[in-house]
Structures are given as structure tokens and as C-alpha cells.
Design a protein around this motif. Structure first.
Motif: not given
Length: 395
Positions: A333-338
Motif C-alpha cells: 500500500l503506497k501511502c500519502k501519510a507517513p
């Protein structure tokens, strides 16, 4: 004062005391859904009966004799791997790191014995991970892996991931091999497209190079084939294996064609523990389970179900997630949040994920997880994402 255990790990505040299937029990009694599987190691989950039986039976018979002698369990596992793969021969190690060391030695010895001793360079890719030995970190080449550990082992040429022209341009009369993970794990769950793997195979054939595949993390059923390169319809000359092959028992291997292994004669390599009776007894049980059409069909079915549900999770939390990537039950899962915030929120909601580069969290569950486990995974990841969203809103 330094701890009695060398403090090289940034450990989570968790201590697990029991495992069963896809679940781990913490010392305080909480049950965690394990979507990390010991970093793609526990292919058949925790305490799988076939593995427990194999290990227990062998433990009552014989633990260790060394490779000064014939080891029937080692021969049995080698025969199974040769039967199910491209390989003609197998050398057993204790880990993926040791498998990398032998793969490098094997490629260089091959050309030395072909009266081309100048051919020692191996082309590798940014974002790669090949273990933490001197050869492994030099092969990866990243500052994170190499800083403070110089001088580095020479002989590795680094190319941008996905740049086939860069590969071709990097080939010289010193080039021996190309080494690549069919799916980068530590690098952020980045699959190599089938067409690119085919192209790399062709480049090797056209230039008389060896193709080394690192399937330490993506092999042994993880992508829905016994080994990930099978999806592309190609075969390597040398392949590194570990993690899932032992189902949790330390075991690795290097698989090779007869030609690629031709330089590795008696005395050129060895291991005290590699291929010991305990490890190979467990490895045989793993292969007997995983290398069947029904098992691999189940992996693909569950992978499709999990991926579909993860796409829905992303749609529900667009501020936290960007995309799903990967293949089979090797998903990211590529995250936007850290990403570490998501990993920690997962701990709070009793679900285990594994961080990776490129702000990705890895989902590497046991290949035996059930449909109920998948449903629970999404419920718990949803709660973790909501916790991250709440934290972001209050920041």
C-alpha cells in the motif's frame, strides 16, 4: 550501558509468545492478525501441522552431522527443487544473504573457468535489496545500506530500475551477469513487468551473460506461481532462495543450471549448517504443500480477493493511501501519510504490516490465510487508517 542484545533493531514494543495460522498472541494476551509473516517467511503460517510434524520427527532422529557426510533430507529437498524448477543443481544455505554470496561467487567463477577472468562485474538496480553482507550491500549500493561500511566490494554496476537502455549501455567486456529481484520487496513492492524480465533474459543471451534472479522474498508461492519469474515464461541461470522455503526455519538455497554451476567444484564453497537434516526436513514439507496446483490456485484466488478489498480501502481513505501495488500475496500500500504512522496504527488495531521504501507498507501474509482472515485484515486496516486520518486532522 549497551544492551546485552546489540541494539541494531528499532523494535516495536511487542513480544509474541504463540502463533497459529495467520494469528500471533502477544504476551499480554492480545491476538494480532499477522500480515507480515516474519517478512514473507512463514509461508504456511504459524505452527502448521505438517511443518511441526516434520521438525519433531527429524529432531527425534538426527539434528546435525555437517556436509562432510551425505544427508538424505538434503538430497530429498534438492530432488524436489530440481523437479519443480529450471535448476539442475542446488546448494543449501542458512539465509538469503548467504545465497547472495554464493550467487556472486558462482557467476564470477563461471567466467574464470571459461578463461575470461576479467568478467567480474554484475549489473544491479537501484531500490534493490540483496542482504546485508559485504557483497549484498555493495550490490544494492544505496547510501542507507553502505554508509560507514567502506571500502565496498568492487564489481557492481548500478542501473536505474526499469531502464533497459541503461542496462545495455552498462555492458562491457567486464560484465558477467545481471542480478535482479522479479519483485522488489524492501524497495517498495515494485514488480518487474513480464516484458522487462523477458528483455533482460534476451539481453543476457545476446551478450553471453548470466541472469541471476533474487527470489528470496518473492519466491515459494508468494506471487501465485512457485517462483515469480514463471509468470514471464523465462528461466534464470542462477536463483537465490530463502525465507518461505523453510516456513520459519532458517533455510536458503542457490539453484542453478548445470552450465552456470560448472565452476563450483569440490572445495570452492561450503557451509557448516547449510542443508542440515532439520532444515531440509522442514523444507521438504513446505515444498510438498506449496508446489501443488491446488495450493497455488488458492493463493491466486485469495490474492484477488484481498486486492479487490484493498482497492475499496483506498477509495475510503484517499488521504492516507495512494495505490495498491504488487502481485499475488506480495502486496504494498503506497501511502500519502507517513508509512510508519500506518504501521504503528496497525499495531494499535492488532494488525501487523511491514514498512518498505517509497513510503509503502508491505502486506506479506501467510499463504494459508483464510477468507475470514482477509475480512478481518480489511476491518483492522480500515480502523488503522481512520486513526491516521484523525491524527492528521488534529496535527
Amino acid at each position: 550501558m549497551i544492551p546485552s542484545v546489540l541494539p541494531t533493531y528499532n523494535r516495536a514494543p511487542l513480544t509474541f509468545v504463540k502463533g497459529e495460522g495467520a494469528w500471533l498472541t502477544e504476551a499480554d494476551g492480545r491476538r494480532f492478525l499477522d500480515l507480515g509473516a516474519g517478512i514473507a517467511v512463514n509461508a504456511l503460517g504459524h505452527a502448521h501441522p505438517a511443518l511441526v510434524n516434520a521438525l519433531t520427527e527429524q529432531a527425534h532422529a538426527l539434528w546435525h552431522v555437517s556436509n562432510l557426510y551425505h544427508i538424505p533430507q538434503q538430497q530429498a529437498l534438492a530432488d524436489k527443487l530440481v523437479e519443480h524448477t529450471f535448476a539442475d543443481t542446488v546448494f543449501f544455505t542458512n539465509s538469503g544473504t548467504e545465497s547472495c554470496e554464493l550467487a556472486v561467487k558462482m557467476a564470477r567463477k563461471y567466467f574464470y573457468d571459461k578463461d575470461q577472468p576479467e568478467r567480474v562485474e554484475i549489473i544491479t538496480f537501484d531500490g534493490s535489496f540483496h542482504g546485508r553482507s559485504s557483497a549484498g550491500i555493495a550490490a544494492a549500493g544505496s547510501e542507507k545500506m553502505t554508509k560507514g561500511f567502506g571500502p565496498l566490494l568492487p564489481g557492481f554496476v548500478h542501473v536505474t530500475f526499469g531502464d533497459l537502455d541503461g542496462v545495455t549501455n552498462a555492458i562491457t567486456d567486464k560484465t558477467a551477469a545481471i542480478m535482479i529481484e522479479p519483485v522488489q520487496g524492501e524497495g517498495g513492492i515494485r514488480p518487474v513487468p513480464d516484458a522487462e524480465l523477458k528483455a533482460l533474459r534476451q539481453i543476457c543471451d545476446d551478450n553471453g551473460l548470466l541472469l541471476i534472479l533474487d527470489e528470496v522474498q518473492c519466491g515459494v508461492g508468494r506471487t501465485g506461481k512457485l517462483f515469480a519469474h514463471e509468470w514471464a515464461g523465462i528461466t534464470p541461470d542462477i536463483m537465490m532462495v530463502a525465507k518461505g522455503i523453510g516456513g520459519g526455519f532458517p533455510l536458503g538455497a542457490v539453484l542453478a543450471t548445470e552450465d552456470a554451476a560448472s565452476g563450483m567444484t569440490a572445495g570452492t564453497h561450503g557451509s557448516t549448517y547449510g542443508g542440515n537434516p532439520l532444515g531440509c526436513a522442514v523444507g521438504c514439507a513446505v515444498i510438498d504443500q506449496v508446489a501443488t496446483p491446488a495450493f497455488l490456485e488458492g493463493v491466486n484466488r485469495k490474492a484477488g480477493m484481498l486486492r479487490q478489498k484493498l482497492e475499496g480501502l483506498i477509495a475510503e481513505h484517499p488521504e492516507v493511501f495512494e495505490e495498491v501495488r504488487g502481485t499475488g500475496l506480495m502486496l504494498g500500500l503506497k501511502c500519502k501519510a507517513p508509512n510508519i504512522d500506518m504501521v504503528n496504527a496497525g499495531y494499535d488495531n492488532e494488525v501487523i504490516t511491514v514498512p518498505a521504501a517509497d513510503n509503502v507498507i508491505r502486506l506479506l501474509p501467510p499463504l494459508t490465510l483464510t477468507e475470514d482472515d482477509i475480512a478481518q485484515a480489511v476491518i483492522r486496516l480500515d480502523k488503522a487508517a481512520a486513526q491516521v486520518e484523525e491524527s492528521m486532522a488534529s496535527a
